[in-house]
Design a protein around this motif. Sequence first.
Motif, mmCIF file in Angstrom:
data_model
loop_
_atom_site.group_PDB
_atom_site.id
_atom_site.type_symbol
_atom_site.label_atom_id
_atom_site.label_comp_id
_atom_site.label_asym_id
_atom_site.label_seq_id
_atom_site.Cartn_x
_atom_site.Cartn_y
_atom_site.Cartn_z
ATOM 1 N N PHE A 190 -16.781 -6.914 -11.021
ATOM 2 C CA PHE A 190 -16.376 -5.503 -10.880
ATOM 3 C C PHE A 190 -15.206 -5.326 -9.906
ATOM 4 C CE2 PHE A 190 -20.608 -5.382 -12.616
ATOM 5 C CZ PHE A 190 -20.451 -4.444 -13.626
ATOM 6 N N LYS A 191 -14.590 -6.434 -9.488
ATOM 7 C CA LYS A 191 -13.466 -6.415 -8.549
ATOM 8 C C LYS A 191 -13.773 -5.480 -7.382
ATOM 9 C CE LYS A 191 -10.341 -6.765 -12.480
ATOM 10 N NZ LYS A 191 -11.219 -5.946 -13.339
ATOM 11 N N ALA A 192 -14.879 -5.767 -6.713
ATOM 12 C CA ALA A 192 -15.365 -4.875 -5.656
ATOM 13 C C ALA A 192 -15.378 -5.588 -4.311
ATOM 14 C CB ALA A 192 -16.771 -4.392 -5.996
ATOM 15 N N GLU A 193 -15.135 -4.826 -3.247
ATOM 16 C CA GLU A 193 -15.166 -5.401 -1.901
ATOM 17 C C GLU A 193 -16.578 -5.766 -1.488
ATOM 18 O OE1 GLU A 193 -11.448 -2.546 -0.458
ATOM 19 O OE2 GLU A 193 -13.366 -2.404 0.591
ATOM 20 N N PHE A 194 -17.537 -5.043 -2.050
ATOM 21 C CA PHE A 194 -18.913 -5.170 -1.588
ATOM 22 C C PHE A 194 -19.862 -5.033 -2.766
ATOM 23 C CE2 PHE A 194 -22.668 -2.571 -0.523
ATOM 24 C CZ PHE A 194 -23.319 -3.443 0.336
ATOM 25 N N LEU A 203 -13.612 2.223 -9.903
ATOM 26 C CA LEU A 203 -13.244 1.840 -8.536
ATOM 27 C C LEU A 203 -11.728 1.825 -8.341
ATOM 28 C CD1 LEU A 203 -15.792 -1.012 -7.667
ATOM 29 C CD2 LEU A 203 -15.916 1.391 -7.014
ATOM 30 N N ARG A 204 -10.991 1.620 -9.421
ATOM 31 C CA ARG A 204 -9.524 1.684 -9.331
ATOM 32 C C ARG A 204 -9.041 3.123 -9.482
ATOM 33 N NH1 ARG A 204 -11.196 -2.664 -7.906
ATOM 34 N NH2 ARG A 204 -12.356 -2.717 -9.844
ATOM 35 N N GLU A 205 -9.861 3.988 -10.045
ATOM 36 C CA GLU A 205 -9.437 5.358 -10.316
ATOM 37 C C GLU A 205 -9.810 6.328 -9.196
ATOM 38 O OE1 GLU A 205 -11.115 6.175 -14.198
ATOM 39 O OE2 GLU A 205 -10.226 4.342 -14.985
ATOM 40 N N GLY A 206 -10.463 5.822 -8.165
ATOM 41 C CA GLY A 206 -10.750 6.702 -7.030
ATOM 42 C C GLY A 206 -12.206 6.806 -6.623
ATOM 43 N N ALA A 207 -13.121 6.201 -7.380
ATOM 44 C CA ALA A 207 -14.524 6.204 -6.949
ATOM 45 C C ALA A 207 -14.681 5.222 -5.790
ATOM 46 C CB ALA A 207 -15.433 5.808 -8.102
ATOM 47 N N HIS A 208 -15.453 5.619 -4.775
ATOM 48 C CA HIS A 208 -15.667 4.738 -3.621
ATOM 49 C C HIS A 208 -16.857 3.815 -3.859
ATOM 50 C CE1 HIS A 208 -13.540 7.567 -0.510
ATOM 51 N NE2 HIS A 208 -12.921 7.544 -1.677
ATOM 52 N N LEU A 209 -17.832 4.327 -4.595
ATOM 53 C CA LEU A 209 -19.038 3.555 -4.872
ATOM 54 C C LEU A 209 -19.385 3.683 -6.350
ATOM 55 C CD1 LEU A 209 -21.281 4.646 -1.848
ATOM 56 C CD2 LEU A 209 -20.381 2.340 -2.227
ATOM 57 N N VAL A 231 -21.892 -1.362 -6.197
ATOM 58 C CA VAL A 231 -20.650 -2.019 -5.772
ATOM 59 C C VAL A 231 -19.721 -0.952 -5.192
ATOM 60 C CG1 VAL A 231 -20.722 -3.943 -7.411
ATOM 61 C CG2 VAL A 231 -19.640 -1.794 -8.098
ATOM 62 N N GLY A 232 -18.747 -1.393 -4.382
ATOM 63 C CA GLY A 232 -17.801 -0.404 -3.876
ATOM 64 C C GLY A 232 -17.044 -0.875 -2.651
ATOM 65 N N LYS A 233 -16.591 0.097 -1.887
ATOM 66 C CA LYS A 233 -15.733 -0.189 -0.749
ATOM 67 C C LYS A 233 -16.550 -0.727 0.430
ATOM 68 C CE LYS A 233 -12.207 3.319 -1.733
ATOM 69 N NZ LYS A 233 -11.216 2.407 -2.327
ATOM 70 N N ARG A 234 -15.919 -1.643 1.151
ATOM 71 C CA ARG A 234 -16.589 -2.339 2.246
ATOM 72 C C ARG A 234 -17.125 -1.383 3.317
ATOM 73 N NH1 ARG A 234 -12.644 -5.575 3.053
ATOM 74 N NH2 ARG A 234 -13.350 -7.222 1.682
ATOM 75 N N ARG A 235 -16.433 -0.265 3.501
ATOM 76 C CA ARG A 235 -16.834 0.610 4.609
ATOM 77 C C ARG A 235 -18.241 1.193 4.433
ATOM 78 N NH1 ARG A 235 -13.558 5.858 2.631
ATOM 79 N NH2 ARG A 235 -11.994 4.344 2.030
ATOM 80 N N TYR A 236 -18.772 1.141 3.201
ATOM 81 C CA TYR A 236 -20.135 1.652 2.977
ATOM 82 C C TYR A 236 -21.194 0.547 3.048
ATOM 83 C CZ TYR A 236 -17.477 5.601 1.251
ATOM 84 O OH TYR A 236 -16.600 6.646 1.145
ATOM 85 N N ALA A 237 -20.745 -0.703 3.246
ATOM 86 C CA ALA A 237 -21.665 -1.836 3.120
ATOM 87 C C ALA A 237 -22.881 -1.706 4.045
ATOM 88 C CB ALA A 237 -20.919 -3.142 3.387
ATOM 89 N N ASP A 238 -22.653 -1.413 5.309
ATOM 90 C CA ASP A 238 -23.796 -1.354 6.247
ATOM 91 C C ASP A 238 -24.757 -0.239 5.873
ATOM 92 O OD1 ASP A 238 -23.058 -3.521 7.695
ATOM 93 O OD2 ASP A 238 -21.985 -2.372 9.243
ATOM 94 N N GLY A 239 -24.207 0.896 5.503
ATOM 95 C CA GLY A 239 -25.051 2.028 5.109
ATOM 96 C C GLY A 239 -25.881 1.707 3.867
ATOM 97 N N ILE A 240 -25.240 1.123 2.869
ATOM 98 C CA ILE A 240 -25.960 0.790 1.629
ATOM 99 C C ILE A 240 -27.046 -0.250 1.904
ATOM 100 C CG2 ILE A 240 -25.717 -0.326 -0.642
ATOM 101 C CD1 ILE A 240 -24.556 2.436 -0.771
ATOM 102 N N LYS A 241 -26.705 -1.262 2.702
ATOM 103 C CA LYS A 241 -27.689 -2.313 2.992
ATOM 104 C C LYS A 241 -28.969 -1.725 3.571
ATOM 105 C CE LYS A 241 -25.958 -6.225 5.010
ATOM 106 N NZ LYS A 241 -24.910 -7.052 5.697
#
Length: 435
Positions: A82-86, A223-229, A247-257
Amino acid sequence: MTGKASEYDAIVSLVKDHEKWFSESLPLVASENVASRGVREVLSSDLGQRYAEGWPGERVYAGCKYIDKIELAAIDLARRLFKAEFADVRPVSGACANLAVYSTISNPGDTMMALSIPNGGHISAGKKEFSGTAGLVHGLEIEYFAFDRENMTIDVDGTKKRLRSLKAQGKAPKIVMFGGSLILFPQPVQEIAEEAEGIGAVPCYDAAHVAGLIAGGQFQDPLREGAHLMSFSTHKTLFGPQGGVIVGKRRYADGIKKAVFPGTSSNHHLHNVAGKALTFTEFLKYGKLYAKDVVTNASVLAESLAELGENVIGESKGYTRSHQVALDVTKYGDGGVVEKKLESMNIIANRQLLPGDLQAGRHYTNPGGIRLGVAEITRLGMDKADMREVADILHQALATNKTVIVRKRVADLRKDHQHVAYAFDKSDAYFYERA
Ligand SMILES: *Cc1c(COP(=O)(O)O)cnc(C)c1O
């Protein structure tokens, strides 16, 4: 006699009956698929008996040295696919994945924008009064996207206006959740994401249905069109075991975990994590071809049904760009009656609320539509010619009462489609009943 309780044998035999029935039926439920034998074998491995609460390397229990490697591989594969950071591969279902997303970026009492159910929304993004997960479990208020019925997609201008007006009323959504259960066409994520962010909302995409099409590059790329998660199920167009992923942007990783563990589950399902990992490898190899064939098959099925005189939804945009085809069946009664009739003819599909149903006095048990999906029959190896035959069988099933003939045609069509394609091994789709 084996000395086993009679209930034990009876249950085993019901499972076998189910497999036999499905091997002779036409499986058209859009949220379903069939996993390869390799995937199904790991589902019955010892992993299904184990606990691995937490994140790889930070587990609550011992015994996880191989489990950690499997889960890290699954994470890595999901990120690549999914070419995702997280990626978090632990959610036990799409609904649980959504709940973890809600919990990460909103609080009870906040507002979320989502599709209404008649316009294709899913109950996991539903209001409390309908026992929707978002409202009932996380206490979100739900506001709906403006919807363009003619084109069966989100109305961009109407939605932007609604976002601004909610902001003016002090009810700016914290989440704008794209995606849906009846999803015929890509949605305008790019067109709305900026407006959503401008009022402080996080654009998200619930890709439960279309994750496989997204992974195969044949739908849209949220994720390329503007969705963060992006949250999704792993068993609809993504042909894996039942489960969820975020999947999504790294900045949400801790919260999602934290929202996944301990927030919304204690142990996750480790056999499914292994099954997801294997599915991702199959998808990296075959996903593009599979997704392309699925979209082509849906389009051929829709056109063939329209030619036969069926009322296919979405004509103005070419009926479908996904794995789904929606039919208005009100000329045959309603979706509830038609669903039962089809089932008696060994055609498995589900009734579907359509835009305008509630205004017309129809509801969930007797909606105006039937939703068809071609993800599973495509994985069983059916092609364009088969879609024309499926359309013809469906038309006969809808328009006549020739149950015996329809069942025979379905069984004949299924004779050559008992294996799972787009897999490393050409595996049996129904091996349990033969065991
Ligand atoms: C199916 C679906 C879900 C729920 O997924 P499960 O894996 O069944 O929990 C969530 N959102 C949408 C849009 C769906 O279609």
